[in-house]
Design a protein around this motif. Sequence first.
Motif, PDB file in Angstrom:
ATOM      1  N   HIS A  95     -16.801 -84.218  73.714  1.00 56.41           N
ATOM      2  CA  HIS A  95     -16.867 -84.035  72.260  1.00 56.41           C
ATOM      3  C   HIS A  95     -18.325 -84.200  71.815  1.00 56.41           C
ATOM      4  N   GLU A 113     -20.052 -87.130  69.646  1.00 56.93           N
ATOM      5  CA  GLU A 113     -19.744 -88.523  69.992  1.00 56.93           C
ATOM      6  C   GLU A 113     -20.894 -89.138  70.794  1.00 56.93           C
ATOM      7  N   ARG A 130     -16.477 -80.665  67.556  1.00 56.98           N
ATOM      8  CA  ARG A 130     -15.585 -81.187  68.594  1.00 56.98           C
ATOM      9  C   ARG A 130     -15.358 -80.215  69.756  1.00 56.98           C
ATOM     10  N   HIS A 183     -16.509 -91.574  75.257  1.00 50.17           N
ATOM     11  CA  HIS A 183     -16.324 -90.992  73.924  1.00 50.17           C
ATOM     12  C   HIS A 183     -16.789 -91.970  72.844  1.00 50.17           C
TER      13      HIS A 183
HETATM   14 ZN   LIG Z   1     -13.809 -87.978  71.927  1.00 49.76          ZN
END
Ligand SMILES: [Zn+2]
Length: 394
Positions: A199, A202, A249, A293
């Motif tokens: 992602h 992040e 994302r 993450h």
């Molecule tokens: Zn994530």
Amino acid sequence: MKKTFLLCLFIICANFHSYADNPIAPSESNHQQACDTGSVRLLADFEASRMDECKNLGDNRFHIIIKPENTPINPSPWYAFKVIADQATDVNVTIKIADKRKNRYLPKISQDMQTWSPQAHRVRGKRLTFTIKATEQPQYVAAQEVINNQYYVDWANKLQAVSQVSHSRLGESAQKRPIYKIESKANTNEWLVILGRLHPPEITGALALFPFVETLLAKNKLADHFRQKFNILIIPNLNPDGVAMGNWRHNAHGADLNRDWVSFKQPETIQVHQYLQGLVAQGQKIKFAIDFHSTNQDVFYTMPTNYDVEDRYFVKHWLNSLDQAMPNFNVIQKPGNRPNNGVSKQYFADNYQIHAITYEMGDETKRDNIIAIANNAAITLMQTMMSDANHNKE
Ligand SMILES: [Zn+2]
């Protein structure tokens, strides 16, 4: 005298641009907008930048709108742009997230894209407003520290120079950007797997992965011994397209790479799966996996101890020892079992019958704490993986 000074400034700025610009492929998205009054410019022309709309409201006031790459999406609005003025002046910026979505990240500012500090701001409903002292030298504003694709390559090259690791291409993304792996080879067939940046926004997960890996690769008795006993595979940046485009994302196909580990529709996850399957076909054994993450707090998502994996209490033993090693840090363990959800943690449990975790750092966790937690987490992980304790018992 003045001319020389200006020339130097220009060279410095040009260097910044060549560092930040993406040399591989142009972004296919339409978010690289700009505002230009002739004397003040707001630009999103570097890798990982994002500014979907920019409106000049006059009097050095600008209105920026940030939009997701596609929907539905878990909202983590990412923004990154730079502000330049021919002469020093205050520039007032309002950031609005499209579709009345909530803002997630507090603005940061940098002059060199390396050192970042919080940007004082006001929150007005769902809008962020702040004033920047704009100068000839670009002021970079972003949702989090900008860690672009080149940063990972530079980091891996530094690791390669000081430790016995190989840095090579695992495959390529949907838009043909390279996906790299870093490997440390042992004399055994057991592997620790580390994933990062599924992602793109992040960043605190990335800021944890770097020191975590560096601790595993350090030259000391514990780490040297660990690397004799366990192979390490690190894929630090699995979504280079999303990183380049400043996505909220998804990858370039608009897919969430941490929901693809059952259906395997995306080139990024397919290539990791094939590589791991290849290792297993050669008699190698995947022992444990960590996927880095970020979320709103520091939390470790684990598989439940009653789940059908080997060494059922291994992760609990590890995280309990991390908790003991850091009296001022509260280790939160959240066990969960989500079959068919496509999360990497579950993939490792279901395909290799082993534990795996999602290592989540809070978005605003102090950067020094992220490093301290990562160092202690890596040390206690090595100790736990090498201990003779029975991890099938609590
Ligand atoms: Zn994530």
